[in-house]
Design a protein around this motif. Structure first.
Motif, PDB file in Angstrom:
ATOM      1  N   ASP A 246      -0.204   0.957 -12.780  1.00 43.51           N
ATOM      2  CA  ASP A 246      -1.136   2.004 -12.353  1.00 43.51           C
ATOM      3  C   ASP A 246      -0.438   3.367 -12.295  1.00 43.51           C
ATOM      4  OD1 ASP A 246      -3.228   0.202 -12.159  1.00 43.51           O
ATOM      5  OD2 ASP A 246      -3.105   0.022  -9.963  1.00 43.51           O
ATOM      6  N   ALA A 247       0.768   3.392 -11.732  1.00 42.91           N
ATOM      7  CA  ALA A 247       1.516   4.653 -11.648  1.00 42.91           C
ATOM      8  C   ALA A 247       1.857   5.175 -13.032  1.00 42.91           C
ATOM      9  CB  ALA A 247       2.796   4.456 -10.825  1.00 42.91           C
TER      10      ALA A 247
ATOM     11  N   ASN B  87       2.408   6.958  -6.638  1.00 38.97           N
ATOM     12  CA  ASN B  87       1.491   7.981  -7.150  1.00 38.97           C
ATOM     13  C   ASN B  87       1.993   9.377  -6.810  1.00 38.97           C
ATOM     14  OD1 ASN B  87      -0.413   6.481  -8.583  1.00 38.97           O
ATOM     15  ND2 ASN B  87      -1.462   5.904  -6.701  1.00 38.97           N
TER      16      ASN B  87
ATOM     17  N   ASN C 115       2.317   1.789  -3.430  1.00 40.02           N
ATOM     18  CA  ASN C 115       1.308   2.359  -4.313  1.00 40.02           C
ATOM     19  C   ASN C 115       1.151   3.860  -4.067  1.00 40.02           C
ATOM     20  OD1 ASN C 115      -0.911   2.028  -6.281  1.00 40.02           O
ATOM     21  ND2 ASN C 115      -2.179   2.603  -4.524  1.00 40.02           N
ATOM     22  N   ASP C 116       0.987   4.245  -2.816  1.00 38.50           N
ATOM     23  CA  ASP C 116       0.815   5.666  -2.483  1.00 38.50           C
ATOM     24  C   ASP C 116       2.043   6.484  -2.862  1.00 38.50           C
ATOM     25  OD1 ASP C 116      -1.667   5.031  -1.441  1.00 38.50           O
ATOM     26  OD2 ASP C 116      -0.985   5.051   0.659  1.00 38.50           O
TER      27      ASP C 116
ATOM     28  N   GLU D   4       1.465  -4.609 -11.084  1.00 37.13           N
ATOM     29  CA  GLU D   4       0.199  -3.890 -11.204  1.00 37.13           C
ATOM     30  C   GLU D   4       0.315  -2.475 -10.650  1.00 37.13           C
ATOM     31  OE1 GLU D   4      -2.986  -6.111  -9.421  1.00 37.13           O
ATOM     32  OE2 GLU D   4      -2.605  -7.859 -10.688  1.00 37.13           O
ATOM     33  N   ILE D   5       0.991  -2.324  -9.532  1.00 34.83           N
ATOM     34  CA  ILE D   5       1.187  -0.998  -8.936  1.00 34.83           C
ATOM     35  C   ILE D   5       1.991  -0.108  -9.883  1.00 34.83           C
ATOM     36  CG2 ILE D   5       2.377   0.221  -7.063  1.00 34.83           C
ATOM     37  CD1 ILE D   5       1.566  -2.177  -5.240  1.00 34.83           C
TER      38      ILE D   5
ATOM     39  N   ASP E 104       0.838  -1.207   0.000  1.00 38.04           N
ATOM     40  CA  ASP E 104       0.000   0.000   0.000  1.00 38.04           C
ATOM     41  C   ASP E 104       0.872   1.257   0.000  1.00 38.04           C
ATOM     42  OD1 ASP E 104      -2.453  -1.306  -0.057  1.00 38.04           O
ATOM     43  OD2 ASP E 104      -2.592  -1.402   2.130  1.00 38.04           O
TER      44      ASP E 104
END
Length: 118
Positions: free
Chosen positions: A102-103, A63, A59-60, A98-99, A56
């Motif tokens: 997404d970024a 981004n 991911n944060d 996947e992360i 998590d």
């Protein structure tokens, strides 16, 4: 996100291609464990001190990093992630991919990711 074999391209060749495309290469060194991979991303991309070593937080922080890349006025960035064989066998490898995807989508043309399988 592109996934390449280290048998096809050397890091020097990839860096040269990234530079030739007018982008700045950012190298993430290989690690054999999830914790090691999370540490490598945190150190290489200068994540904040409060960055936690979990998916998590990755991911944060990615981004937030993508926001920085799009707003910093520098050339677009290409992350070159060296992926060790032991980590590719880890269940979290797919989640990290996947992360990263997404970024990459979030940042648009300002961020690209290349995973180099060692």
């Amino acid at each position: 996100m592109k996934i390449l074999s280290a048998d096809t391209w050397t890091l020097e060749e990839l860096r040269a291609q990234v530079n030739d495309a007018g982008r700045r290469p950012l190298l993430i060194p290989a690690a054999d464990s999830k914790k090691g991979v999370l540490q490598a991303f945190g150190e290489a991309l200068a994540f904040p001190e409060h960055y936690g070593l979990n998916l998590d937080a990755l991911n944060d922080s990615l981004n937030d990093f993508a926001d920085t890349v799009t707003e910093d006025g520098q050339a677009p960035a290409t992350v070159i992630w060296q992926v060790s064989a032991p980590f590719r066998a880890d269940r979290s490898f797919g989640v990290v991919c996947e992360i990263l995807q997404d970024a990459e989508r979030y940042a648009g043309k300002d961020l690209a990711v290349i995973a180099v399988c060692l």
